[in-house]
Motif scaffolding. Structure first.
Motif, short mmCIF file in Angstrom:
data_model
loop_
_atom_site.label_atom_id
_atom_site.label_comp_id
_atom_site.label_asym_id
_atom_site.label_seq_id
_atom_site.Cartn_x
_atom_site.Cartn_y
_atom_site.Cartn_z
N VAL A 1 8.12 -0.29 -38.31
CA VAL A 1 8.07 -0.96 -39.62
C VAL A 1 8.84 -0.13 -40.65
O VAL A 1 9.03 1.07 -40.49
CB VAL A 1 6.61 -1.16 -40.09
N ARG A 2 9.27 -0.82 -41.68
CA ARG A 2 9.94 -0.16 -42.81
C ARG A 2 9.15 -0.41 -44.08
O ARG A 2 8.46 -1.43 -44.21
CB ARG A 2 11.36 -0.70 -42.98
N SER A 3 9.27 0.53 -45.04
CA SER A 3 8.57 0.38 -46.32
C SER A 3 9.53 0.62 -47.47
O SER A 3 10.61 1.22 -47.28
CB SER A 3 7.39 1.36 -46.39
N SER A 4 9.12 0.21 -48.65
CA SER A 4 9.99 0.34 -49.82
C SER A 4 9.98 1.74 -50.42
O SER A 4 10.89 2.11 -51.17
CB SER A 4 9.57 -0.68 -50.89
N ALA A 5 8.95 2.54 -50.12
CA ALA A 5 8.85 3.88 -50.70
C ALA A 5 8.41 4.89 -49.65
O ALA A 5 7.34 5.49 -49.74
CB ALA A 5 7.87 3.87 -51.88
N PRO A 6 9.22 5.11 -48.61
CA PRO A 6 8.84 6.05 -47.55
C PRO A 6 8.78 7.48 -48.07
O PRO A 6 9.49 7.84 -49.02
CB PRO A 6 9.94 5.87 -46.51
N ILE A 7 7.96 8.29 -47.45
CA ILE A 7 7.88 9.72 -47.78
C ILE A 7 8.34 10.48 -46.55
O ILE A 7 7.71 10.42 -45.49
CB ILE A 7 6.44 10.11 -48.18
N ALA A 8 9.44 11.18 -46.68
CA ALA A 8 10.07 11.82 -45.53
C ALA A 8 9.12 12.81 -44.85
O ALA A 8 8.45 13.61 -45.53
CB ALA A 8 11.35 12.53 -45.96
N HIS A 9 9.06 12.74 -43.53
CA HIS A 9 8.38 13.73 -42.69
C HIS A 9 6.87 13.76 -42.87
O HIS A 9 6.23 14.73 -42.47
CB HIS A 9 8.96 15.13 -42.92
N ASP B 1 3.53 -14.45 -37.84
CA ASP B 1 4.96 -14.25 -38.07
C ASP B 1 5.14 -12.96 -38.86
O ASP B 1 4.18 -12.32 -39.29
CB ASP B 1 5.59 -15.45 -38.79
N ASP B 2 6.39 -12.53 -39.06
CA ASP B 2 6.65 -11.24 -39.68
C ASP B 2 6.04 -11.11 -41.07
O ASP B 2 5.42 -10.09 -41.40
CB ASP B 2 8.16 -11.00 -39.77
N ALA B 3 6.20 -12.14 -41.90
CA ALA B 3 5.70 -12.06 -43.27
C ALA B 3 4.18 -11.92 -43.30
O ALA B 3 3.64 -11.09 -44.05
CB ALA B 3 6.13 -13.30 -44.05
N ALA B 4 3.49 -12.72 -42.48
CA ALA B 4 2.03 -12.65 -42.46
C ALA B 4 1.56 -11.33 -41.85
O ALA B 4 0.57 -10.74 -42.30
CB ALA B 4 1.47 -13.83 -41.67
N PHE B 5 2.28 -10.84 -40.84
CA PHE B 5 1.92 -9.56 -40.24
C PHE B 5 2.04 -8.43 -41.25
O PHE B 5 1.15 -7.58 -41.37
CB PHE B 5 2.83 -9.29 -39.04
N GLN C 1 -0.35 -4.47 -44.93
CA GLN C 1 -0.45 -3.97 -46.30
C GLN C 1 -1.91 -3.89 -46.73
O GLN C 1 -2.36 -2.90 -47.34
CB GLN C 1 0.32 -4.90 -47.24
N GLN C 2 -2.68 -4.91 -46.39
CA GLN C 2 -4.10 -4.92 -46.75
C GLN C 2 -4.85 -3.78 -46.06
O GLN C 2 -5.73 -3.17 -46.65
CB GLN C 2 -4.71 -6.27 -46.36
N PHE D 1 5.53 -2.89 -47.38
CA PHE D 1 6.15 -2.97 -46.06
C PHE D 1 7.15 -4.13 -46.08
O PHE D 1 6.82 -5.24 -46.48
CB PHE D 1 5.09 -3.17 -44.98
N THR D 2 8.37 -3.84 -45.64
CA THR D 2 9.46 -4.81 -45.83
C THR D 2 9.95 -5.45 -44.54
O THR D 2 10.54 -6.53 -44.59
CB THR D 2 10.65 -4.12 -46.52
N SER D 3 9.75 -4.82 -43.39
CA SER D 3 10.21 -5.43 -42.13
C SER D 3 9.42 -4.84 -40.98
O SER D 3 8.86 -3.74 -41.07
CB SER D 3 11.70 -5.20 -41.92
N ALA D 4 9.41 -5.59 -39.87
CA ALA D 4 8.70 -5.15 -38.67
C ALA D 4 9.45 -5.62 -37.44
O ALA D 4 10.03 -6.72 -37.43
CB ALA D 4 7.27 -5.68 -38.66
N SER D 5 9.42 -4.80 -36.40
CA SER D 5 10.00 -5.18 -35.13
C SER D 5 9.05 -6.10 -34.37
O SER D 5 7.90 -6.29 -34.78
CB SER D 5 10.26 -3.92 -34.31
#
Length: 405
Positions: free
Chosen positions: A214-222, A261-265, A270-271, A280-284
């Motif tokens: 998954v990807r997020s809009s504000a990741p914190i490295a490491h 689906d991706d959006a609902a997942f 997020q909840q 969270f912006t995307s998921a595999s």
């Protein structure tokens, strides 16, 4: 199909085909073979057996968490470095409760607490080392049967002979069988919990792990996250510019989440996790695996299990492969001195405490934190206490990085 067997001068054929046969050429099996040679064992006297080719294994997309201690073992083997993302901080919290703990690598004088990597990258690195060392390998090959005798273990191997080695006039491309004789057999192929025979200590956690990137809009490295919910832990491990997700849910809820689906997942995730990483912006694509504990610390006179074949754990705290590599380090040191039943007895004695502590730790975390009992506020307070007490953080970090030493 490849197969390699040692060559011996006429009249000098040893009692066994091999001193040590390792059934399973995953990370634990290959690490054991390579470390044995690094400690002085003859590579042609060790045999690796696996049903998959190295090419097939190298494309496995699963994600692994390696501890700082595991890196040290891989460095001894000569398999490090390979692509991996450092974990420098681990944030542990309980959803809906006060209290959290933060473990930082700076407090423990290590460059990283652990590393996130792909299974395929680990086996590729180890496979290259084993090839350079000249370790005998049978793959793709399957152990179809085993018979333990007083002086040896006889393994029946299928598909261990390449077509060009078939007898003249024999049909090629057909399953070939041979008997392999070894002084010691090591079981290093564990499989998934729901595919295993129950061992002495067996527990179905009633959880399914959902695996995704998954990807997020504000990741914190490491920074890695271990967040406990009423159904099970939710882990986010930093990997390149995204996160590897391990989300443990009750089976019926997991199936419903997998069907989204991706959006609902992403909304459900997020909840469950909150806003610490933004949105969270995307998921595999997602996969689900049943979770359980299945462990047995035992050996026969000439057969022993290591890693996932000896103890299948809950993924909480990411201890499965790391515990297996600690098995490897001890077993390699002993068997390099001699492939004898006495060494297997010593192995069990030396590994008893670390295995026991790690099994109890992961089992307790998986069960106690994953419920909605009235004790949950106390658990949240315990995390706050750990965060305030440097010695407590040190003990926890030491166990996660190096096990019980």
């Amino acid at each position: 199909m490849t197969a390699s067997t040692p060559q011996h001068a006429a009249g000098a054929l040893p009692e066994h085909d091999f001193d040590i046969a390792i059934c399973g050429a995953g990370p634990a099996g290959m690490a054991l073979a390579a470390l044995l040679v690094r400690r002085g064992a003859r590579p042609e006297r060790i045999c690796l057996i696996d049903a998959k080719t190295l090419e097939q294994a190298s494309h496995d997309p699963r994600v692994l968490a390696l501890s700082a201690g595991s890196r040290q073992i891989l460095e001894q083997i000569g398999a490090w470095p390979f692509p991996a993302t450092e974990i420098r901080q681990i944030h542990v919290s309980r959803r809906g409760q006060f209290g959290r703990a933060m473990i930082r690598c700076e407090e423990h004088n290590v460059p990283a607490l652990g590393y996130v990597t792909r299974y395929g990258d680990v086996v590729s690195a180890l496979g290259a080392v084993c090839a350079r060392l000249g370790i005998a390998t049978l793959r793709p090959a399957r152990v179809a049967g085993a018979e333990e005798l007083p002086q040896e273990v006889r393994l029946t191997i299928e598909n261990a002979v390449p077509d060009h080695a078939a007898p003249a006039g024999a049909a090629t491309g057909q399953p070939a069988r041979r008997t392999l004789r070894a002084a010691i057999a090591v079981q290093a192929e564990g499989g998934l919990f729901n595919e295993q025979t129950a061992r002495t200590l067996s527990r179905d956690y009633g959880q399914t792990a959902i695996i995704a990137q998954v990807r997020s809009s504000a990741p914190i490295a490491h920074r890695a996250y271990e967040r406990f919910t009423g159904e099970g832990p939710l882990a986010l491990l930093p990997q390149d510019d995204e996160y590897s997700l391990v989300w443990c849910l009750r089976p019926e809820n997991a199936q419903a989440v997998l069907a989204l689906d991706d959006a609902a997942f992403l909304e459900r995730l997020q909840q469950a996790f909150g806003q610490r990483l933004g949105r969270f912006t995307s998921a595999s694509p997602r996969l689900g695996f049943p979770l359980g504990l299945n462990a047995q610390s035992s050996a026969t006179a000439r057969t022993v299990a290591i890693g996932n074949a000896a103890q299948t754990l809950h993924p909480v705290a990411g201890q499965g492969l790391n515990l297996g590599l600690r098995d490897v380090a001890v077993l390699a040191r002993l068997l390099a001195q001699g492939a004898t039943p006495d060494m297997l007895g010593q192995f069990l004695a030396l590994r008893r405490e670390d295995r026991g502590v790690t099994v109890r730790l992961t089992d307790t975390m998986a069960r106690i934190f994953a419920n909605d009992s009235p004790l949950q506020p106390l658990l949240g307070a315990s995390l706050a206490a750990i965060d305030l007490a440097a010695p407590a953080r040190g003990i926890l970090a030491e166990l996660m990085m190096y096990g019980r030493r």
